[in-house]
Write a protein that holds these residues in place. Structure first.
Motif, PDB file in Angstrom:
ATOM      1  N   PHE A 100      -3.396  -3.915  -5.236  1.00  0.00           N
ATOM      2  CA  PHE A 100      -3.732  -3.803  -3.814  1.00  0.00           C
ATOM      3  C   PHE A 100      -5.171  -4.239  -3.559  1.00  0.00           C
ATOM      4  O   PHE A 100      -5.453  -4.965  -2.593  1.00  0.00           O
ATOM      5  CB  PHE A 100      -3.520  -2.356  -3.358  1.00  0.00           C
ATOM      6  CG  PHE A 100      -3.962  -2.094  -1.937  1.00  0.00           C
ATOM      7  CD1 PHE A 100      -3.159  -2.459  -0.869  1.00  0.00           C
ATOM      8  CD2 PHE A 100      -5.187  -1.492  -1.676  1.00  0.00           C
ATOM      9  CE1 PHE A 100      -3.567  -2.219   0.432  1.00  0.00           C
ATOM     10  CE2 PHE A 100      -5.604  -1.256  -0.385  1.00  0.00           C
ATOM     11  CZ  PHE A 100      -4.795  -1.616   0.691  1.00  0.00           C
ATOM     12  N   GLU A 101      -6.093  -3.804  -4.427  1.00  0.00           N
ATOM     13  CA  GLU A 101      -7.499  -4.171  -4.235  1.00  0.00           C
ATOM     14  C   GLU A 101      -7.699  -5.678  -4.394  1.00  0.00           C
ATOM     15  O   GLU A 101      -8.488  -6.304  -3.670  1.00  0.00           O
ATOM     16  CB  GLU A 101      -8.371  -3.410  -5.250  1.00  0.00           C
ATOM     17  CG  GLU A 101      -8.379  -1.898  -5.059  1.00  0.00           C
ATOM     18  CD  GLU A 101      -8.918  -1.484  -3.699  1.00  0.00           C
ATOM     19  OE1 GLU A 101      -9.699  -2.269  -3.098  1.00  0.00           O
ATOM     20  OE2 GLU A 101      -8.546  -0.403  -3.222  1.00  0.00           O
ATOM     21  N   GLU A 102      -6.972  -6.284  -5.326  1.00  0.00           N
ATOM     22  CA  GLU A 102      -7.083  -7.743  -5.499  1.00  0.00           C
ATOM     23  C   GLU A 102      -6.555  -8.465  -4.274  1.00  0.00           C
ATOM     24  O   GLU A 102      -7.135  -9.476  -3.832  1.00  0.00           O
ATOM     25  CB  GLU A 102      -6.307  -8.160  -6.753  1.00  0.00           C
ATOM     26  CG  GLU A 102      -6.468  -9.648  -7.082  1.00  0.00           C
ATOM     27  CD  GLU A 102      -5.692 -10.060  -8.307  1.00  0.00           C
ATOM     28  OE1 GLU A 102      -5.721 -11.274  -8.632  1.00  0.00           O
ATOM     29  OE2 GLU A 102      -5.045  -9.185  -8.930  1.00  0.00           O
ATOM     30  N   MET A 103      -5.455  -7.973  -3.690  1.00  0.00           N
ATOM     31  CA  MET A 103      -4.905  -8.572  -2.471  1.00  0.00           C
ATOM     32  C   MET A 103      -5.917  -8.485  -1.333  1.00  0.00           C
ATOM     33  O   MET A 103      -6.144  -9.471  -0.596  1.00  0.00           O
ATOM     34  CB  MET A 103      -3.624  -7.857  -2.076  1.00  0.00           C
ATOM     35  CG  MET A 103      -2.954  -8.416  -0.809  1.00  0.00           C
ATOM     36  SD  MET A 103      -1.715  -7.293  -0.135  1.00  0.00           S
ATOM     37  CE  MET A 103      -2.769  -6.026   0.586  1.00  0.00           C
ATOM     38  N   MET A 104      -6.542  -7.308  -1.161  1.00  0.00           N
ATOM     39  CA  MET A 104      -7.515  -7.150  -0.069  1.00  0.00           C
ATOM     40  C   MET A 104      -8.739  -8.023  -0.311  1.00  0.00           C
ATOM     41  O   MET A 104      -9.347  -8.524   0.653  1.00  0.00           O
ATOM     42  CB  MET A 104      -7.915  -5.678   0.049  1.00  0.00           C
ATOM     43  CG  MET A 104      -6.774  -4.754   0.501  1.00  0.00           C
ATOM     44  SD  MET A 104      -5.974  -5.277   2.036  1.00  0.00           S
ATOM     45  CE  MET A 104      -7.337  -5.087   3.197  1.00  0.00           C
ATOM     46  N   SER A 105      -9.106  -8.245  -1.564  1.00  0.00           N
ATOM     47  CA  SER A 105     -10.222  -9.159  -1.841  1.00  0.00           C
ATOM     48  C   SER A 105      -9.874 -10.578  -1.420  1.00  0.00           C
ATOM     49  O   SER A 105     -10.714 -11.316  -0.883  1.00  0.00           O
ATOM     50  CB  SER A 105     -10.560  -9.122  -3.343  1.00  0.00           C
ATOM     51  OG  SER A 105     -10.998  -7.849  -3.737  1.00  0.00           O
ATOM     52  N   THR A 106      -8.618 -10.963  -1.639  1.00  0.00           N
ATOM     53  CA  THR A 106      -8.159 -12.292  -1.212  1.00  0.00           C
ATOM     54  C   THR A 106      -8.175 -12.399   0.306  1.00  0.00           C
ATOM     55  O   THR A 106      -8.557 -13.438   0.878  1.00  0.00           O
ATOM     56  CB  THR A 106      -6.735 -12.548  -1.746  1.00  0.00           C
ATOM     57  OG1 THR A 106      -6.732 -12.403  -3.162  1.00  0.00           O
ATOM     58  CG2 THR A 106      -6.265 -13.948  -1.391  1.00  0.00           C
ATOM     59  N   VAL A 107      -7.781 -11.313   0.981  1.00  0.00           N
ATOM     60  CA  VAL A 107      -7.826 -11.286   2.443  1.00  0.00           C
ATOM     61  C   VAL A 107      -9.251 -11.428   2.932  1.00  0.00           C
ATOM     62  O   VAL A 107      -9.553 -12.219   3.844  1.00  0.00           O
ATOM     63  CB  VAL A 107      -7.193  -9.971   2.962  1.00  0.00           C
ATOM     64  CG1 VAL A 107      -7.496  -9.787   4.445  1.00  0.00           C
ATOM     65  CG2 VAL A 107      -5.695  -9.969   2.722  1.00  0.00           C
ATOM     66  N   ARG A 108     -10.172 -10.677   2.355  1.00  0.00           N
ATOM     67  CA  ARG A 108     -11.563 -10.702   2.798  1.00  0.00           C
ATOM     68  C   ARG A 108     -12.217 -12.054   2.536  1.00  0.00           C
ATOM     69  O   ARG A 108     -13.150 -12.446   3.235  1.00  0.00           O
ATOM     70  CB  ARG A 108     -12.338  -9.596   2.087  1.00  0.00           C
ATOM     71  CG  ARG A 108     -11.844  -8.187   2.436  1.00  0.00           C
ATOM     72  CD  ARG A 108     -12.586  -7.117   1.667  1.00  0.00           C
ATOM     73  NE  ARG A 108     -11.988  -5.798   1.862  1.00  0.00           N
ATOM     74  CZ  ARG A 108     -11.451  -5.051   0.905  1.00  0.00           C
ATOM     75  NH1 ARG A 108     -11.450  -5.517  -0.356  1.00  0.00           N
ATOM     76  NH2 ARG A 108     -10.921  -3.881   1.185  1.00  0.00           N
ATOM     77  N   ALA A 109     -11.695 -12.737   1.510  1.00  0.00           N
ATOM     78  CA  ALA A 109     -12.261 -14.059   1.190  1.00  0.00           C
ATOM     79  C   ALA A 109     -11.713 -15.154   2.112  1.00  0.00           C
ATOM     80  O   ALA A 109     -12.151 -16.301   2.035  1.00  0.00           O
ATOM     81  CB  ALA A 109     -11.969 -14.408  -0.264  1.00  0.00           C
ATOM     82  N   GLY A 110     -10.735 -14.805   2.958  1.00  0.00           N
ATOM     83  CA  GLY A 110     -10.189 -15.772   3.899  1.00  0.00           C
ATOM     84  C   GLY A 110      -9.218 -16.768   3.293  1.00  0.00           C
ATOM     85  O   GLY A 110      -9.028 -17.862   3.831  1.00  0.00           O
ATOM     86  N   HIS A 111      -8.558 -16.377   2.206  1.00  0.00           N
ATOM     87  CA  HIS A 111      -7.649 -17.304   1.521  1.00  0.00           C
ATOM     88  C   HIS A 111      -6.205 -17.218   2.022  1.00  0.00           C
ATOM     89  O   HIS A 111      -5.376 -18.023   1.617  1.00  0.00           O
ATOM     90  CB  HIS A 111      -7.663 -17.028   0.015  1.00  0.00           C
ATOM     91  CG  HIS A 111      -8.993 -17.280  -0.635  1.00  0.00           C
ATOM     92  ND1 HIS A 111      -9.828 -18.310  -0.241  1.00  0.00           N
ATOM     93  CD2 HIS A 111      -9.632 -16.630  -1.663  1.00  0.00           C
ATOM     94  CE1 HIS A 111     -10.924 -18.290  -0.983  1.00  0.00           C
ATOM     95  NE2 HIS A 111     -10.835 -17.270  -1.851  1.00  0.00           N
TER      96      HIS A 111
END
Length: 549
Positions: free
Chosen positions: A39-50
């Protein structure tokens, strides 16, 4: 795998590009303390705009902590221009107001489902625990789990592990001898005793790896014993066969600013039934009365002082709460100087006016105390009420030693427990006098603690009365003790055939304590007999013992 395929099919049907998938196998979406790396990796991808959208199989896969938690996730997705789509809930699309509204309803239902499941699990665990079952996690150190059926329940009973239980008994022995938790852990490490994690093999290695991932200390070749682990084991009431429950445990939380507020570790306490009696669930590693005495030692309330180092020597009178200084009341310890062994007051010189480091020859004191006990036994007067009372108490103690039934074990444990709770009350009142419960909050806490301990004391005292009434016995001391053949301390006598532990046990039947008075002279003029004051055995309820001066 099926959920992954369904999500991939939805992405393909919409003509979107699959940017990868994230999952947390075996991780709870309800527990706020669970780390969910996927989940944290997914949210990091979201925050990175990918990504432009997040596709979940169902909302319950995202979170089960209710609408508020779900809306927090949605708010963060929206801040980064990302929409949420669900395979199982096609009507859920956060790009529309209707989808957001439906999201709140579904999230609430997910939380309700999780709460019901949690309540069911909690109730089931409580039922199993009261039935004497170990309910979660690996068995504590010293035990191994054994499954058995009791009626309609399948319980997990703890029994002493043949390898670990002797280690626990050794730890208890060292603690009772005065070793600190740090000294015990050092001893275990030096002897190469494996920890619980080491004994678990691959499972233990995984636990250690997870622990090291959260820390910064340098990894060691093998798991090491530490003082906190030793104390946790020695404090565990399951050692005495009691069922245990956590008290005072709370998880970490966050304040309004998002800062982490540390939780409390709590401690394992004895699980009690509706009448306040301890629930006995497991096969004990140590007797219950010994475990209670151990708690007093760990709490620093034991009156026994054991010396360590080169001067430490085994002795008849010192080292088990029997020998005291008559000047200051402190315990006396066994010591040795050159080739002379003696007993000396353990209090530091200069602490009591006129107290100049009281000592007495060890061999002479041992002989005098022993002979006076045997002399009184041989010369018993059946018509003397004091002699009859003394012999009755010695017989009661002897019966207690000889009777190894569960009733006698319960009696010893309840006595120790009653003393433990009364000492807790004394400490509580002393703390109040020292100002540790100042203010309205402190006063409330003090009253609640007094009420709780007083109720505990009343229940335990009532239980003790019941057990003592049932423990009345006609067992008497051996006849050869009151009518020995020849010198009771001479060759061929029972006394000479006993080891030190048996001799100590014998004396404890007939005397409560021995006090050593100041010498009126020096050397050959220091009359040993006049300095020894024996307080003969009396019932615990007696106000003051008889002293043979």
């Amino acid at each position: 795998m099926a959920q992954h395929e369904r999500c991939s099919s939805l992405i393909a049907s919409k003509g979107w590009e699959d940017s990868g998938h994230f999952e947390d196998v075996g991780k709870s979406g309800w527990d706020p303390n669970t780390v969910r790396p996927g989940f944290e990796e997914m949210m990091s991808t979201v925050r990175a705009g990918h990504v432009d959208a997040v596709v979940v199989f169902s909302l319950s896969r995202l979170t089960r902590r209710g609408a508020l938690e779900a809306m927090k996730i949605i708010d963060e997705l929206e801040r980064h221009g990302v929409r949420l789509v669900s395979v199982e809930e096609p009507y859920l699309d956060t790009s529309t107001p209707v989808g957001v509204g439906i999201l709140a309803i579904i999230a609430g239902l997910a939380q309700q489902e999780s709460d019901l499941k949690s309540d069911y699990i909690t109730a089931t665990k409580d039922t199993l625990r009261r039935a004497g079952s170990h309910v979660s996690g690996i068995a504590p150190y010293g035990f191994r789990p054994v499954r058995e059926t009791r009626g309609k329940l399948t319980v997990v009973r703890l029994v002493p592990d043949p390898i670990e239980a002797p280690v626990v008994r050794d730890m208890v022995r060292l603690a009772m001898e005065g070793r600190s938790a740090s000294q015990i852990s050092k001893h275990l490490n030096e002897s190469g005793t494996p920890t619980k994690a080491a004994a678990l093999g691959e499972r233990g290695a995984a636990r250690i790896a997870a622990r090291r991932a959260r820390g910064t200390s340098q990894a060691m070749e093998r798991p090491a014993w530490v003082s906190s682990t030793v104390l946790r084991i020695l404090r565990d009431p399951r050692l005495a066969g009691y069922a245990a429950v956590w008290e005072g445990r709370s998880p970490a939380t966050k304040d309004d600013n998002g800062d982490v507020l540390n939780g409390t570790a709590g401690k394992r306490a004895i699980l009690r039934d509706d009448e306040g009696r301890p629930v006995e669930a497991h096969e004990p590693i140590v007797p219950a009365d010994e475990w209670w005495r151990l708690q007093d030692v760990l709490d620093g309330r034991s009156r026994t002082v054991v010396r360590t180092g080169e001067r430490r020597v085994a002795s008849l009178l010192a080292g088990h709460g029997l020998l005291f200084c008559d000047v200051c009341g402190s315990v006396m310890v066994s010591d040795r100087r050159a080739n002379t062994r003696y007993y000396r007051c353990n209090r530091a010189a200069g602490m009591v006016p006129g107290h100049g480091g009281l000592v007495i020859n060890r061999a002479e004191a041992d002989d005098e105390v022993t002979r006076r006990v045997w002399t009184r036994l041989i010369s018993l007067d059946p018509d003397d009420p004091d002699d009859r009372e003394w012999l009755a108490e010695a017989s009661r103690r002897f019966a207690h030693q000889e009777d190894t039934s569960q009733r006698e074990a319960d009696l010893a444990a309840v006595r120790a427990e009653l003393e433990h709770v009364r000492e807790s009350l004394r400490v509580l009142y002393a703390d109040r006098q020292d100002g540790l419960y100042a203010g309205s909050t402190g006063t409330t806490m003090f009253r609640e603690s007094v009420e709780r301990l007083t109720q505990h004391e009343a229940r335990t005292a009532a239980r003790l009365t019941e057990l003592e009434a049932a423990a009345e016995t006609t067992v008497t001391i051996p006849a050869e003790w009151t009518n020995p053949e020849g010198d009771p301390l001479g060759e061929g006598s029972p006394w000479r055939s006993w080891d030190l532990a048996q001799q100590r046990t014998f004396l404890a039947l007939f005397i409560d304590s021995v006090r050593i008075a100041k010498a009126s002279g020096r050397g050959r003029h220091a009359n040993t007999r006049d300095r020894i004051l024996i307080h003969w055995a009396t019932r615990p309820e007696a106000d003051s013992p008889n002293a043979d001066e």
